[in-house]
Design an enzyme around this catalytic site. Structure first.
Site, short mmCIF file in Angstrom:
data_model
loop_
_atom_site.label_atom_id
_atom_site.label_comp_id
_atom_site.label_asym_id
_atom_site.label_seq_id
_atom_site.Cartn_x
_atom_site.Cartn_y
_atom_site.Cartn_z
N ASP A 96 0.82 -1.03 0.14
CA ASP A 96 -0.05 -0.21 -0.11
C ASP A 96 0.82 1.09 0.03
O ASP A 96 2.26 1.32 0.24
CB ASP A 96 -0.71 0.01 1.32
N1 URA Z 1 -1.41 -6.03 3.64
C1 URA Z 1 -2.06 -4.82 3.77
O1 URA Z 1 -2.81 -4.71 4.07
N2 URA Z 1 -1.28 -3.94 2.92
C2 URA Z 1 -0.06 -4.06 2.32
O2 URA Z 1 0.43 -3.31 1.66
C3 URA Z 1 0.20 -5.54 2.36
C4 URA Z 1 -0.37 -6.47 3.07
#
Ligand code: URA
Length: 220
Positions: free
Chosen positions: A98
């Protein structure tokens, strides 16, 4: 070779050859359609960069997106050599982190590897360090390990994850799949909000002391 390594288009390669910029074993090559070993070729006196392919472990900083689409924000690809995106095939990330998340991100032009590392069948372990908004409850360890945790709009429950509580609001979580926003949604399903998310390992690739924003080449 030059165009697949991202140096220029095929037609530009002809011009570069005619201009004497390309040498093989130190000799100028004027015809662009001859075949040579990549390791014997230089452009402007420099060896070709990674003709065998790109595979790196990148320490993603917060605030950058893994998408190729510039409308989604500043792209991690803009932190990497511009030539890598011009390769054929271009580099891509293995799965995504993310925008606000940091840590281990694999970038490669090897499609087969992307498939192997992201396919749910292969159960590649990913290790996350998580900070949450309120004190953790030890009951989460069993819930995450149960193999029965259901996330909204997901047809199947999450495979068992290993949760290790580190302090009142910090934990480590290892999961072997990569559903959309999975870590945040696993905590959210139980009433916790993830305020910091960092991936310290992707499969066999450990971030270690790699500084944020830097990368390390991995053996292909
Ligand atoms: N899980 C999440 O919520 N975000 C990420 O970036 C990776 C795994």
């Amino acid at each position: 070779m030059l165009s697949s390594c991202g140096y220029c288009s095929r037609s530009e390669a002809r011009l570069w050859a005619r201009g004497g910029r390309i040498k093989v074993r130190g000799q100028v090559v004027k015809a662009a359609d001859e075949k040579f070993l990549p390791e014997e070729v230089t452009v402007d006196g420099e060896p070709l960069e990674s003709p065998e392919g790109i595979l790196i472990l990148f320490h993603k900083p917060a605030g950058w997106v893994c998408s190729h689409d510039e409308r989604e924000g500043q792209r991690v690809f803009d932190l990497l050599p511009a030539r890598w995106l011009k390769r054929n095939p271009p580099v891509t990330t293995v799965g995504r982190l993310d925008k606000d998340a940091t840590g281990a991100l694999i970038v490669t032009d090897q499609g087969e590897l992307v498939h192997r590392l992201t396919s749910p069948k292969h159960h590649v372990p990913k290790l996350y360090e998580v900070t949450v908004d309120r004190d953790l409850d030890p009951k989460l360890v069993a819930i995450f390990a149960s193999g029965e945790l259901r996330l909204e709009d997901e047809p199947k429950p999450c495979l068992p994850g290993k949760l290790e509580l580190l302090s009142a609001r910090e934990a480590r979580l290892e999961i072997v799949e990569g559903k959309y926003h999975q870590v945040k949604r696993m905590f959210a399903s139980q009433g916790w909000t993830v305020t910091r998310l960092h991936r310290s390992r992707f499969g066999e690739f450990e971030l270690g002391d790699l500084p944020v924003g830097q990368w390390r080449k991995l053996a292909l």
